[in-house]
Motif scaffolding. Structure first.
Motif, PDB file in Angstrom:
ATOM      1  N   ILE A  79       0.855  -1.186   0.000  1.00  0.00           N
ATOM      2  CA  ILE A  79       0.000   0.000   0.000  1.00  0.00           C
ATOM      3  C   ILE A  79       0.893   1.238   0.000  1.00  0.00           C
ATOM      4  N   VAL A  80       0.679   2.108  -0.979  1.00  0.00           N
ATOM      5  CA  VAL A  80       1.426   3.361  -1.052  1.00  0.00           C
ATOM      6  C   VAL A  80       0.459   4.507  -1.290  1.00  0.00           C
ATOM      7  N   GLY A  81       0.892   5.710  -0.975  1.00  0.00           N
ATOM      8  CA  GLY A  81       0.060   6.875  -1.214  1.00  0.00           C
ATOM      9  C   GLY A  81       0.587   8.087  -0.478  1.00  0.00           C
ATOM     10  N   PRO A  82       0.022   9.256  -0.785  1.00  0.00           N
ATOM     11  CA  PRO A  82       0.557  10.502  -0.250  1.00  0.00           C
ATOM     12  C   PRO A  82       0.046  10.920   1.129  1.00  0.00           C
ATOM     13  N   GLY A  83      -1.152  10.548   1.507  1.00  0.00           N
ATOM     14  CA  GLY A  83      -1.745  11.119   2.722  1.00  0.00           C
ATOM     15  C   GLY A  83      -2.269  10.087   3.682  1.00  0.00           C
ATOM     16  N   GLU A  84      -3.347  10.454   4.356  1.00  0.00           N
ATOM     17  CA  GLU A  84      -3.946   9.616   5.388  1.00  0.00           C
ATOM     18  C   GLU A  84      -4.683   8.412   4.839  1.00  0.00           C
ATOM     19  N   ALA A  85      -5.111   8.468   3.595  1.00  0.00           N
ATOM     20  CA  ALA A  85      -5.943   7.403   3.036  1.00  0.00           C
ATOM     21  C   ALA A  85      -5.265   6.040   3.132  1.00  0.00           C
ATOM     22  N   LYS A  86      -3.963   5.980   2.906  1.00  0.00           N
ATOM     23  CA  LYS A  86      -3.280   4.678   2.955  1.00  0.00           C
ATOM     24  C   LYS A  86      -3.339   4.072   4.350  1.00  0.00           C
ATOM     25  N   ILE A  87      -3.252   4.912   5.379  1.00  0.00           N
ATOM     26  CA  ILE A  87      -3.297   4.436   6.758  1.00  0.00           C
ATOM     27  C   ILE A  87      -4.722   4.019   7.122  1.00  0.00           C
ATOM     28  N   GLU A  88      -5.701   4.840   6.726  1.00  0.00           N
ATOM     29  CA  GLU A  88      -7.106   4.499   6.971  1.00  0.00           C
ATOM     30  C   GLU A  88      -7.465   3.195   6.274  1.00  0.00           C
ATOM     31  N   PHE A  89      -7.007   3.048   5.026  1.00  0.00           N
ATOM     32  CA  PHE A  89      -7.311   1.837   4.267  1.00  0.00           C
ATOM     33  C   PHE A  89      -6.647   0.614   4.903  1.00  0.00           C
ATOM     34  N   LYS A  90      -5.420   0.758   5.345  1.00  0.00           N
ATOM     35  CA  LYS A  90      -4.709  -0.351   5.997  1.00  0.00           C
ATOM     36  C   LYS A  90      -5.486  -0.828   7.225  1.00  0.00           C
ATOM     37  N   LYS A  91      -5.970   0.113   8.023  1.00  0.00           N
ATOM     38  CA  LYS A  91      -6.745  -0.249   9.218  1.00  0.00           C
ATOM     39  C   LYS A  91      -8.016  -1.004   8.838  1.00  0.00           C
ATOM     40  N   ARG A  92      -8.705  -0.524   7.801  1.00  0.00           N
ATOM     41  CA  ARG A  92      -9.918  -1.209   7.327  1.00  0.00           C
ATOM     42  C   ARG A  92      -9.575  -2.611   6.835  1.00  0.00           C
ATOM     43  N   LEU A  93      -8.483  -2.724   6.115  1.00  0.00           N
ATOM     44  CA  LEU A  93      -8.066  -4.002   5.545  1.00  0.00           C
ATOM     45  C   LEU A  93      -7.695  -5.004   6.633  1.00  0.00           C
ATOM     46  N   GLU A  94      -7.064  -4.528   7.691  1.00  0.00           N
ATOM     47  CA  GLU A  94      -6.662  -5.410   8.787  1.00  0.00           C
ATOM     48  C   GLU A  94      -7.862  -5.997   9.520  1.00  0.00           C
ATOM     49  N   ASN A  95      -9.002  -5.329   9.450  1.00  0.00           N
ATOM     50  CA  ASN A  95     -10.217  -5.836  10.097  1.00  0.00           C
ATOM     51  C   ASN A  95     -10.939  -6.883   9.255  1.00  0.00           C
ATOM     52  N   GLU A  96     -10.543  -7.015   8.006  1.00  0.00           N
ATOM     53  CA  GLU A  96     -11.178  -7.993   7.115  1.00  0.00           C
ATOM     54  C   GLU A  96     -10.565  -9.371   7.340  1.00  0.00           C
ATOM     55  N   THR A  97     -11.385 -10.387   7.234  1.00  0.00           N
ATOM     56  CA  THR A  97     -10.869 -11.746   7.330  1.00  0.00           C
ATOM     57  C   THR A  97     -10.534 -12.233   5.932  1.00  0.00           C
ATOM     58  N   ILE A  99      -7.927 -11.803   4.090  1.00  0.00           N
ATOM     59  CA  ILE A  99      -7.241 -10.855   3.220  1.00  0.00           C
ATOM     60  C   ILE A  99      -5.755 -11.166   3.319  1.00  0.00           C
ATOM     61  N   GLY A 100      -5.059 -11.014   2.207  1.00  0.00           N
ATOM     62  CA  GLY A 100      -3.626 -11.286   2.177  1.00  0.00           C
ATOM     63  C   GLY A 100      -2.833 -10.436   3.149  1.00  0.00           C
ATOM     64  N   LYS A 101      -1.618 -10.798   3.315  1.00  0.00           N
ATOM     65  CA  LYS A 101      -0.725 -10.117   4.223  1.00  0.00           C
ATOM     66  C   LYS A 101      -0.321  -8.751   3.652  1.00  0.00           C
ATOM     67  N   ILE A 102      -0.416  -7.719   4.472  1.00  0.00           N
ATOM     68  CA  ILE A 102       0.057  -6.393   4.073  1.00  0.00           C
ATOM     69  C   ILE A 102       1.569  -6.402   4.291  1.00  0.00           C
ATOM     70  N   VAL A 103       2.317  -6.319   3.192  1.00  0.00           N
ATOM     71  CA  VAL A 103       3.768  -6.463   3.295  1.00  0.00           C
ATOM     72  C   VAL A 103       4.482  -5.143   3.521  1.00  0.00           C
ATOM     73  N   ALA A 104       3.877  -4.025   3.111  1.00  0.00           N
ATOM     74  CA  ALA A 104       4.533  -2.734   3.305  1.00  0.00           C
ATOM     75  C   ALA A 104       3.525  -1.599   3.163  1.00  0.00           C
ATOM     76  N   LEU A 105       3.844  -0.499   3.825  1.00  0.00           N
ATOM     77  CA  LEU A 105       3.067   0.729   3.749  1.00  0.00           C
ATOM     78  C   LEU A 105       4.087   1.845   3.535  1.00  0.00           C
ATOM     79  N   GLU A 106       3.975   2.559   2.414  1.00  0.00           N
ATOM     80  CA  GLU A 106       4.962   3.583   2.086  1.00  0.00           C
ATOM     81  C   GLU A 106       4.282   4.890   1.706  1.00  0.00           C
ATOM     82  N   THR A 107       4.940   5.990   2.054  1.00  0.00           N
ATOM     83  CA  THR A 107       4.465   7.303   1.657  1.00  0.00           C
ATOM     84  C   THR A 107       5.104   7.682   0.324  1.00  0.00           C
ATOM     85  N   THR A 108       4.259   8.044  -0.633  1.00  0.00           N
ATOM     86  CA  THR A 108       4.739   8.484  -1.944  1.00  0.00           C
ATOM     87  C   THR A 108       3.911   9.682  -2.387  1.00  0.00           C
TER      88      THR A 108
END
Length: 126
Positions: A79-97, A99-108
């Protein structure tokens, strides 16, 4: 063969790059959201601002649900992106059953589709 996914996301658009073997696919999902404006002072009543915030949150949740459905079968997710959306999306994704492993979160910064695809290929070729 397992599908690896990289996605660039902000509050307006998600660009999803899927890699499965030699195959690569790029899709985008638009949020169709209006810009979220915060007012200070007397410009808006708190009721109007609350309504606007609820509408923004509901649209954002619908958008994230649509993105989640497109990455549901991924084995690993970048997951990459410029602002808060990537973090919000990661949190939503972690609550899903299931779902694949989130391997990285980067600011771009803002990236073109070819730049996003190149970043995803580079990340998963390591």
């Amino acid at each position: 063969m397992k599908r690896k996914v990289g996605l660039w996301i902000d509050h307006r658009e998600a660009v999803i790059v899927s890699i499965k073997g030699d195959q690569e696919e790029i899709n985008s999902i638009k949020s169709n959201m209006e810009k979220h404006v915060r007012f200070s002072g007397e410009a808006q009543s708190s009721t109007e601002e609350d309504i606007r915030d609820r509408k923004f949150t509901n649209q954002l949740n619908k958008y994230y649900d649509e993105v989640i459905s497109s990455v549901r079968d991924a084995e690993s997710i970048l997951i990459v992106g410029p602002g808060e959306a990537k973090i919000e999306f990661k949190k939503r994704l972690e609550n899903e059953t299931q779902i694949g492993k989130i391997v990285a979160l980067e600011t771009t910064d803002k990236m073109t589709e070819p730049q996003i695809a190149a970043k995803v290929r580079e990340h998963f070729s390591k």
